[in-house]
Design a protein around this motif. Structure first.
Motif, PDB file in Angstrom:
ATOM      1  N   LEU A  61      35.641  26.763  47.132  1.00  0.00           N
ATOM      2  CA  LEU A  61      36.530  27.270  46.078  1.00  0.00           C
ATOM      3  C   LEU A  61      37.976  26.867  46.340  1.00  0.00           C
ATOM      4  N   ALA A  62      38.380  26.963  47.606  1.00  0.00           N
ATOM      5  CA  ALA A  62      39.757  26.599  47.960  1.00  0.00           C
ATOM      6  C   ALA A  62      39.997  25.109  47.663  1.00  0.00           C
ATOM      7  N   ARG A  63      38.990  24.286  47.947  1.00  0.00           N
ATOM      8  CA  ARG A  63      39.140  22.843  47.696  1.00  0.00           C
ATOM      9  C   ARG A  63      39.329  22.577  46.211  1.00  0.00           C
ATOM     10  N   GLU A  64      38.632  23.365  45.396  1.00  0.00           N
ATOM     11  CA  GLU A  64      38.762  23.226  43.942  1.00  0.00           C
ATOM     12  C   GLU A  64      40.125  23.716  43.448  1.00  0.00           C
ATOM     13  N   PHE A  65      40.520  24.903  43.939  1.00  0.00           N
ATOM     14  CA  PHE A  65      41.689  25.603  43.399  1.00  0.00           C
ATOM     15  C   PHE A  65      42.997  25.087  44.007  1.00  0.00           C
ATOM     16  N   GLN A  66      42.946  24.594  45.255  1.00  0.00           N
ATOM     17  CA  GLN A  66      44.132  24.101  45.978  1.00  0.00           C
ATOM     18  C   GLN A  66      45.244  25.148  46.034  1.00  0.00           C
ATOM     19  N   PRO A  67      44.963  26.315  46.653  1.00  0.00           N
ATOM     20  CA  PRO A  67      45.972  27.378  46.710  1.00  0.00           C
ATOM     21  C   PRO A  67      47.161  27.012  47.599  1.00  0.00           C
ATOM     22  N   ASP A  68      48.331  27.555  47.267  1.00  0.00           N
ATOM     23  CA  ASP A  68      49.497  27.440  48.153  1.00  0.00           C
ATOM     24  C   ASP A  68      49.412  28.463  49.273  1.00  0.00           C
ATOM     25  N   LEU A  69      48.686  29.558  49.013  1.00  0.00           N
ATOM     26  CA  LEU A  69      48.519  30.597  50.035  1.00  0.00           C
ATOM     27  C   LEU A  69      47.231  31.354  49.737  1.00  0.00           C
ATOM     28  N   THR A  70      46.472  31.651  50.806  1.00  0.00           N
ATOM     29  CA  THR A  70      45.283  32.503  50.685  1.00  0.00           C
ATOM     30  C   THR A  70      45.566  33.807  51.409  1.00  0.00           C
ATOM     31  N   ILE A  71      45.226  34.925  50.776  1.00  0.00           N
ATOM     32  CA  ILE A  71      45.439  36.246  51.378  1.00  0.00           C
ATOM     33  C   ILE A  71      44.073  36.910  51.516  1.00  0.00           C
ATOM     34  N   VAL A  72      43.743  37.324  52.763  1.00  0.00           N
ATOM     35  CA  VAL A  72      42.407  37.857  53.036  1.00  0.00           C
ATOM     36  C   VAL A  72      42.470  39.384  53.062  1.00  0.00           C
ATOM     37  N   LEU A 111      37.694  37.955  58.350  1.00  0.00           N
ATOM     38  CA  LEU A 111      38.644  37.724  59.455  1.00  0.00           C
ATOM     39  C   LEU A 111      37.886  37.613  60.768  1.00  0.00           C
ATOM     40  N   ALA A 112      36.938  38.555  60.965  1.00  0.00           N
ATOM     41  CA  ALA A 112      36.158  38.531  62.205  1.00  0.00           C
ATOM     42  C   ALA A 112      35.288  37.272  62.275  1.00  0.00           C
ATOM     43  N   LEU A 113      34.892  36.744  61.107  1.00  0.00           N
ATOM     44  CA  LEU A 113      34.073  35.519  61.084  1.00  0.00           C
ATOM     45  C   LEU A 113      34.912  34.248  61.258  1.00  0.00           C
ATOM     46  N   GLY A 114      36.242  34.405  61.249  1.00  0.00           N
ATOM     47  CA  GLY A 114      37.094  33.241  61.512  1.00  0.00           C
ATOM     48  C   GLY A 114      37.559  32.490  60.280  1.00  0.00           C
ATOM     49  N   ILE A 115      37.717  33.193  59.154  1.00  0.00           N
ATOM     50  CA  ILE A 115      38.134  32.499  57.933  1.00  0.00           C
ATOM     51  C   ILE A 115      39.524  31.864  58.073  1.00  0.00           C
ATOM     52  N   VAL A 116      40.396  32.518  58.836  1.00  0.00           N
ATOM     53  CA  VAL A 116      41.763  31.982  58.938  1.00  0.00           C
ATOM     54  C   VAL A 116      41.748  30.665  59.716  1.00  0.00           C
ATOM     55  N   ASP A 117      40.953  30.627  60.792  1.00  0.00           N
ATOM     56  CA  ASP A 117      40.830  29.390  61.576  1.00  0.00           C
ATOM     57  C   ASP A 117      40.258  28.267  60.705  1.00  0.00           C
ATOM     58  N   LEU A 118      39.184  28.596  59.956  1.00  0.00           N
ATOM     59  CA  LEU A 118      38.500  27.587  59.136  1.00  0.00           C
ATOM     60  C   LEU A 118      39.429  27.052  58.038  1.00  0.00           C
ATOM     61  N   PHE A 119      40.084  27.964  57.327  1.00  0.00           N
ATOM     62  CA  PHE A 119      40.959  27.530  56.232  1.00  0.00           C
ATOM     63  C   PHE A 119      42.153  26.739  56.768  1.00  0.00           C
ATOM     64  N   THR A 120      42.731  27.237  57.869  1.00  0.00           N
ATOM     65  CA  THR A 120      43.902  26.559  58.424  1.00  0.00           C
ATOM     66  C   THR A 120      43.522  25.146  58.875  1.00  0.00           C
ATOM     67  N   ALA A 121      42.357  25.021  59.520  1.00  0.00           N
ATOM     68  CA  ALA A 121      41.911  23.702  59.988  1.00  0.00           C
ATOM     69  C   ALA A 121      41.697  22.742  58.827  1.00  0.00           C
ATOM     70  N   ASN A 122      41.412  23.291  57.653  1.00  0.00           N
ATOM     71  CA  ASN A 122      41.207  22.453  56.470  1.00  0.00           C
ATOM     72  C   ASN A 122      42.467  22.316  55.614  1.00  0.00           C
ATOM     73  N   GLY A 123      43.590  22.735  56.184  1.00  0.00           N
ATOM     74  CA  GLY A 123      44.868  22.505  55.508  1.00  0.00           C
ATOM     75  C   GLY A 123      45.260  23.578  54.509  1.00  0.00           C
ATOM     76  N   PHE A 124      44.575  24.718  54.524  1.00  0.00           N
ATOM     77  CA  PHE A 124      44.934  25.795  53.580  1.00  0.00           C
ATOM     78  C   PHE A 124      45.673  26.907  54.316  1.00  0.00           C
ATOM     79  N   LYS A 125      46.910  27.115  53.900  1.00  0.00           N
ATOM     80  CA  LYS A 125      47.758  28.140  54.521  1.00  0.00           C
ATOM     81  C   LYS A 125      47.178  29.521  54.203  1.00  0.00           C
ATOM     82  N   THR A 126      46.950  30.327  55.253  1.00  0.00           N
ATOM     83  CA  THR A 126      46.191  31.570  55.067  1.00  0.00           C
ATOM     84  C   THR A 126      46.838  32.735  55.790  1.00  0.00           C
TER      85      THR A 126
END
Ligand code: AMP
Ligand code: GLY
Length: 424
Positions: free
Chosen positions: A59-70, A76-91
């Protein structure tokens, strides 16, 4: 520039966040997954689970957000911030290592001890015989806690030896919480008012929000089963300036110093649950996210731009930013489905939402609602967060309950004593 904001979650907390984000002049569009019918009035929504990290990344790849808020703790415990950040999405939110504070009570307890953060005395066990021996030595009530995430059910306040033994047996022998209960804590029972503190954190500095109080038990007068939270208010008149200063120094400053020493890069929200004991504030737990329904009250009081503040947390530029809050009182009364927190009734049409929302000072946030044939129905335990913002606490209570009384669905109930402890 018109920013795109991606919000993860679909409860009352996320509706309140989306409502606030939609008021930011920086923002052009909001996507929320999965969202809910209330959120759908102000954002695009997509039915993707907050735990399905690969679908969220798509979804992030489609939407291209400037910021993701969880919003919720699980991603968070599953590591979404690490995953998104590694893929270039500021989170916005803590990375997986930092989110351990919420995911493990033992980790948090040991961190508190290492850094002199005041907390209840406790001991940890994996061995049932040792746990039972400790339990027999300690006074009652005593608190038995599963180490990991147990859907809010992993804390037992045992009034006597039989209850303590049953809880220890459930966790260490019957393994009713699976891996989350492989380690347990036996903890001293603290007395005093329970409050919620929150701070924005940017890896180096923190900025405290006002104090809020939640009402965790399902019944009036704090009786009955624990819930996710039946209502909040902020500010809290019995949390004094001295209490707040002590929380800033002994909890947040020591937390930041501890993170610095242990190389934990904490960014996002830090939300300690505290008890104001006669010996000062003591930490019950650290949550790594916004409280629900604390956020519903907070967003009514926040005057600064949430999007700007979240960017500053991720960028590490919070120092010197002034975060403004109005001086009014916000109240959130949760309207729940009959039977909650046990098995609850659902699928009844909800009436009166428009009338309630038109009242001055009132905003109704959706939590457990769905759409069926164009009508809003209840589909979760906590259905709505009815909020009011007024100059005084009595006026805010009166307004919130007047709005609640406009809303009807089969089996609906709420606690009638939200914020009653704040009346002086
Ligand atoms: P938790 O799941 O850690 O939020 O705990 C659930 C609830 O149990 C808290 O909100 C408190 O009301 C209560 N609780 C947890 N630990 C203690 C303690 N040591 N003393 C008194 N109450 C506690
Ligand atoms: N309202 C308590 C929590 O979000 O954990």
């Amino acid at each position: 520039m018109s920013q795109k904001i991606f919000v993860i979650g679909g409860g009352g907390r996320e509706h309140a966040l989306c409502w606030k984000i939609a008021r930011s002049p920086l923002v052009g569009s909001i996507l929320c997954a999965p969202g809910n019918p209330g959120i759908a009035q102000i954002a695009q929504t997509r039915a993707v689970s907050p735990e399905d990290l690969s679908a969220l990344l798509e979804l992030a790849r489609e939407f291209q957000p400037d910021l993701t808020i969880v919003g919720p703790d699980n991603p968070l415990a599953l590591g979404i911030v690490d995953l998104f950040t590694a893929n270039g999405f500021k989170t916005f939110g803590p990375n997986q290592k930092a989110a351990q504070f919420e995911a493990s009570k033992v980790f948090t307890k040991e961190f508190c001890l290492r850094h002199h953060i005041p907390t209840a005395r406790s001991e940890q066990f994996t061995d049932v015989t040792k746990a039972l021996a400790c339990s027999r030595d300690w006074p009652f009530p005593q608190v038995i806690k599963a180490d990991g995430l147990a859907l809010g059910k992993g804390v037992i306040i045992a009034q006597n030896a039989a209850e303590a033994e049953a809880a220890i047996d459930d966790m260490l022998v019957k393994k009713v919480f699976g891996a989350a209960g492989e380690k347990i804590l036996i903890e001293e029972f603290l007395t005093g008012p329970e409050i919620s503190a929150h701070a924005f954190v940017d890896g180096k500095t923190f900025a405290m929000m006002p104090i809020a109080q939640d009402h965790k038990r399902v019944g009036e007068g704090d009786t009955g089963l624990n819930t996710g939270g039946m209502g909040t208010f902020s500010p809290v008149p019995f949390a004094s300036d001295a209490d707040i200063a002590q929380i800033a120094e002994e909890v947040f400053e020591r937390f930041m110093e501890g993170c610095r020493k242990e190389n934990i890069d904490y960014r996002g929200i830090l939300f300690p649950g505290l008890i104001l004991t006669t010996d000062g504030p003591k930490v019950l737990e650290f949550n790594a996210r916004f409280g629900d329904p604390e956020t519903q009250s907070y967003m009514r009081r926040m005057e600064s731009d949430l999007v700007e503040v979240c960017h500053a947390c991720v960028d590490g530029t919070l120092a010197g930013q002034e975060i403004r809050w109005n001086t009014q009182t916000a109240i959130c009364v949760v309207v729940a489905s009959g039977g909650y927190p046990g098995n609850y009734q659902k699928n009844s049409p909800i009436t009166g939402l428009d009338h309630a929302s038109e009242m001055p000072g009132v905003v109704v946030f959706h939590a457990g609602t769905s759409l069926k044939d164009g009508a809003v129905i209840n589909s979760g335990g906590r259905v709505l967060g009815v909020t009011a913002l007024e100059d005084s606490l009595p006026a805010a209570r009166q307004r919130a309950y007047a709005a609640v009384d406009q809303i009807h669905f089969s089996g609906a109930f709420c606690r009638r004593d939200i914020a009653a402890k704040g009346l002086v």
